[in-house]
Write an enzyme that holds these catalytic residues in place. Structure first.
Site, PDB file in Angstrom:
ATOM      1  N   SER A  25      23.586   7.757  61.266  1.00 31.95           N
ATOM      2  CA  SER A  25      22.910   9.040  61.474  1.00 31.95           C
ATOM      3  C   SER A  25      21.398   8.895  61.404  1.00 31.95           C
ATOM      4  O   SER A  25      20.661   9.431  62.240  1.00 31.95           O
ATOM      5  CB  SER A  25      23.382  10.056  60.431  1.00 31.95           C
ATOM      6  OG  SER A  25      24.754  10.296  60.537  1.00 31.95           O
TER       7      SER A  25
ATOM      8  N   ARG B  63      37.045   6.621  62.342  1.00 31.67           N
ATOM      9  CA  ARG B  63      37.283   7.190  61.012  1.00 31.67           C
ATOM     10  C   ARG B  63      38.775   7.300  60.685  1.00 31.67           C
ATOM     11  O   ARG B  63      39.153   7.272  59.511  1.00 31.67           O
ATOM     12  CB  ARG B  63      36.576   8.538  60.870  1.00 31.67           C
ATOM     13  CG  ARG B  63      35.074   8.423  61.088  1.00 31.67           C
ATOM     14  CD  ARG B  63      34.276   9.517  60.406  1.00 31.67           C
ATOM     15  NE  ARG B  63      32.880   9.451  60.814  1.00 31.67           N
ATOM     16  CZ  ARG B  63      31.990   8.587  60.341  1.00 31.67           C
ATOM     17  NH1 ARG B  63      32.347   7.711  59.429  1.00 31.67           N
ATOM     18  NH2 ARG B  63      30.740   8.598  60.776  1.00 31.67           N
TER      19      ARG B  63
ATOM     20  N   SER C 234      28.128  21.667  66.712  1.00 35.64           N
ATOM     21  CA  SER C 234      27.597  20.377  66.246  1.00 35.64           C
ATOM     22  C   SER C 234      26.119  20.480  65.894  1.00 35.64           C
ATOM     23  O   SER C 234      25.302  20.943  66.693  1.00 35.64           O
ATOM     24  CB  SER C 234      27.787  19.314  67.333  1.00 35.64           C
ATOM     25  OG  SER C 234      27.135  18.122  66.964  1.00 35.64           O
TER      26      SER C 234
ATOM     27  N   ARG D 234      40.626  15.561  65.526  1.00 37.87           N
ATOM     28  CA  ARG D 234      40.920  14.943  64.232  1.00 37.87           C
ATOM     29  C   ARG D 234      41.937  15.731  63.418  1.00 37.87           C
ATOM     30  O   ARG D 234      42.633  15.154  62.573  1.00 37.87           O
ATOM     31  CB  ARG D 234      39.615  14.747  63.442  1.00 37.87           C
ATOM     32  CG  ARG D 234      38.761  13.627  64.024  1.00 37.87           C
ATOM     33  CD  ARG D 234      37.441  13.436  63.322  1.00 37.87           C
ATOM     34  NE  ARG D 234      36.813  12.192  63.773  1.00 37.87           N
ATOM     35  CZ  ARG D 234      35.572  11.830  63.471  1.00 37.87           C
ATOM     36  NH1 ARG D 234      34.814  12.616  62.722  1.00 37.87           N
ATOM     37  NH2 ARG D 234      35.080  10.694  63.922  1.00 37.87           N
TER      38      ARG D 234
ATOM     39  N   LYS E 201      32.412   1.090  66.044  1.00 41.15           N
ATOM     40  CA  LYS E 201      31.575   2.256  66.350  1.00 41.15           C
ATOM     41  C   LYS E 201      30.594   2.568  65.231  1.00 41.15           C
ATOM     42  O   LYS E 201      29.445   2.946  65.482  1.00 41.15           O
ATOM     43  CB  LYS E 201      32.463   3.476  66.635  1.00 41.15           C
ATOM     44  CG  LYS E 201      31.706   4.730  67.042  1.00 41.15           C
ATOM     45  CD  LYS E 201      32.664   5.839  67.386  1.00 41.15           C
ATOM     46  CE  LYS E 201      31.946   7.129  67.719  1.00 41.15           C
ATOM     47  NZ  LYS E 201      31.156   7.051  68.953  1.00 41.15           N
TER      48      LYS E 201
ATOM     49  N   ASP F  93      32.276  14.719  58.427  1.00 44.22           N
ATOM     50  CA  ASP F  93      32.682  13.332  58.662  1.00 44.22           C
ATOM     51  C   ASP F  93      33.417  12.727  57.469  1.00 44.22           C
ATOM     52  O   ASP F  93      34.004  11.648  57.576  1.00 44.22           O
ATOM     53  CB  ASP F  93      31.469  12.466  59.010  1.00 44.22           C
ATOM     54  CG  ASP F  93      31.031  12.651  60.459  1.00 44.22           C
ATOM     55  OD1 ASP F  93      31.810  13.229  61.244  1.00 44.22           O
ATOM     56  OD2 ASP F  93      29.915  12.230  60.803  1.00 44.22           O
TER      57      ASP F  93
END
Length: 423
Positions: free
Chosen positions: A26, A378, A158, A334, A403, A303
């Site tokens: 990030s 993730r 987002s 997800r 990633k 996240d």
């Protein structure tokens, strides 16, 4: 052919290790855009080796010379699966000379970009959708001819849309006043962007729901990237599922720009303590798991959701969660992915009016389990620690971790896990 990882942990489940984490993805991706906008007046140190950051860095380096003169022919810029790069480059390329086709993987073409694209068009950007309305690829003809400094954007989407706009604000002729409508999701990520801009001389004002940045010049400086708290969260998971754990994470700061540093507070629920050390922090399992009947709000750190939900499920905690609205538009849906994979250990995750509740009454651990990753890094890293409770955990498409955390499997081996590649 994609390889799978067969993960196991034999013997006493005691973890005592030191893990040097990669730089925060990030922070890195913001730092790279800020550096490019400053025309390299701003330097970046401790770059992440995450695939998303490598992709963005490569694109910006390739474009650096070309953007100094207007490019007549359209240039294709392919971000692959890098969602942050797609959002940040949508704004960055809009402010630069040239004609671009900004594209990515098939999954990227399914991830919405319309809210950001329409905000940029309001500012004066020349953007059109090359295939499906509201989704990548984007045709971008820059630089934008600014029509207004004022843009409204929803707060419950987002935060990368908001950060993308804020980072280009200083170079816009009229600057930018961004009005956030409704509650702001993932506020720590917006704070991170503004703090990093402030480090290189860009001032802002934030009054109520309005953030304003005037036209300004970047000051020379260096943005030093902290290790990744998102990557650290998987070591908190390992500590929680181990019998005993003492895990050293050098260079991490208790007080961090990264929203995912909230894992320190959240994991106290599961008896995991964080201590500041001379080198960074230490994570340990106190064996004092608390009652977890409360609803846990993850809107400022989505996240972390997969990691925390899998921990709670594995420990038999019938917990509820809110703030998961953005999870359906990530690398995969997800929520659906969690529901599918948790069912393999008898756990359900159900939704009622945006409250997601775990039911672990039928929790069981088979001798072996195979976890699908849905091309989502993730998912792989959230479920791999189950090897502390299940004899063998097979993770499909093990390369997806590249990633954000390319050395994840090697670091697991350092901690005593066995990781075998399966063809």
């Amino acid at each position: 052919m994609s390889k799978n990882a067969l993960v196991s942990f034999k013997g006493t489940k005691n973890i005592n290790t030191e893990i040097q984490l990669t730089g925060s993805k990030s922070e890195c991706n913001r730092a790279l855009i800020i550096s490019a906008l400053s025309k390299k007046l701003v330097k970046v140190e401790n770059l992440s080796n995450a695939a998303d950051t490598v992709t963005l860095n490569g694109i910006l380096n390739t474009l650096e010379d070309e953007l100094e003169v207007e490019i007549q022919e359209s240039k294709t810029v392919d971000v692959g699966p890098a969602g942050t790069a797609m959002r940040f480059l949508s704004a960055y390329l809009s402010a630069k000379n040239g004609n671009f086709l900004l594209t990515g993987t098939e999954r990227m073409k399914q991830r919405p970009i319309g809210i950001l694209a329409e905000a940029l068009k309001t500012l004066g950007a020349d953007i059109s959708y090359a295939e499906t309305e509201g989704f990548p690829p984007l045709n971008i003809a820059g630089p934008l001819n600014q029509k207004t400094a004022e843009v409204k954007i929803k707060g419950d989407i987002s935060s990368q849309y908001i950060s993308a706009l804020l980072m280009i604000a200083p170079i816009l002729p009229q600057g930018l006043t961004l009005e956030i409508e409704g509650e702001l999701t993932s506020k720590p990520y917006v704070d991170m962007t503004l703090d990093m801009l402030a480090e290189v001389g860009i001032e802002h004002s934030w009054n109520g729901n309005s953030i304003s940045i005037k036209p300004q010049t970047f000051k020379p400086g260096t943005l030093v990237v902290e290790p990744d708290w998102s990557a650290a969260s998987y070591w908190y998971s390992i500590a929680a599922l181990a019998d005993e754990a003492e895990i050293s994470l050098p260079a991490l700061k208790e007080k961090s720009l990264q929203g995912d540093s909230q894992i320190q507070k959240i994991m106290k629920i599961f008896g995991i303590a964080t201590e500041k050390t001379e080198k960074g922090i230490s994570v340990s399992n106190l064996g004092l798991s608390l009652e977890t009947s409360q609803v846990l709000d993850l809107k400022t750190c989505p996240d972390l959701a997969q990691t925390i939900i899998v921990i709670a499920a594995a420990l038999g905690k019938n917990m509820s969660f809110t703030g998961l609205e953005t999870l359906k538009i990530k690398e995969t849906d997800r929520i659906a992915a969690l529901q599918n994979e948790l069912a393999k250990i008898g756990v359900t995750l159900t939704e009622d009016n945006l409250v997601y509740t775990l039911n672990t009454d039928e929790l069981h651990f088979p001798d072996k389990i195979t976890i699908a990753t849905y091309e989502d890094h993730r998912m792989a890293m959230a479920f791999a620690p189950l090897a502390l409770l299940i004899n063998e955990v097979e993770i499909e498409e093990m390369q997806v971790v590249e990633k954000s955390y390319p050395y994840f499997w090697e670091d697991l081996k350092k901690a005593g896990f066995s990781v075998e590649e399966q063809g």
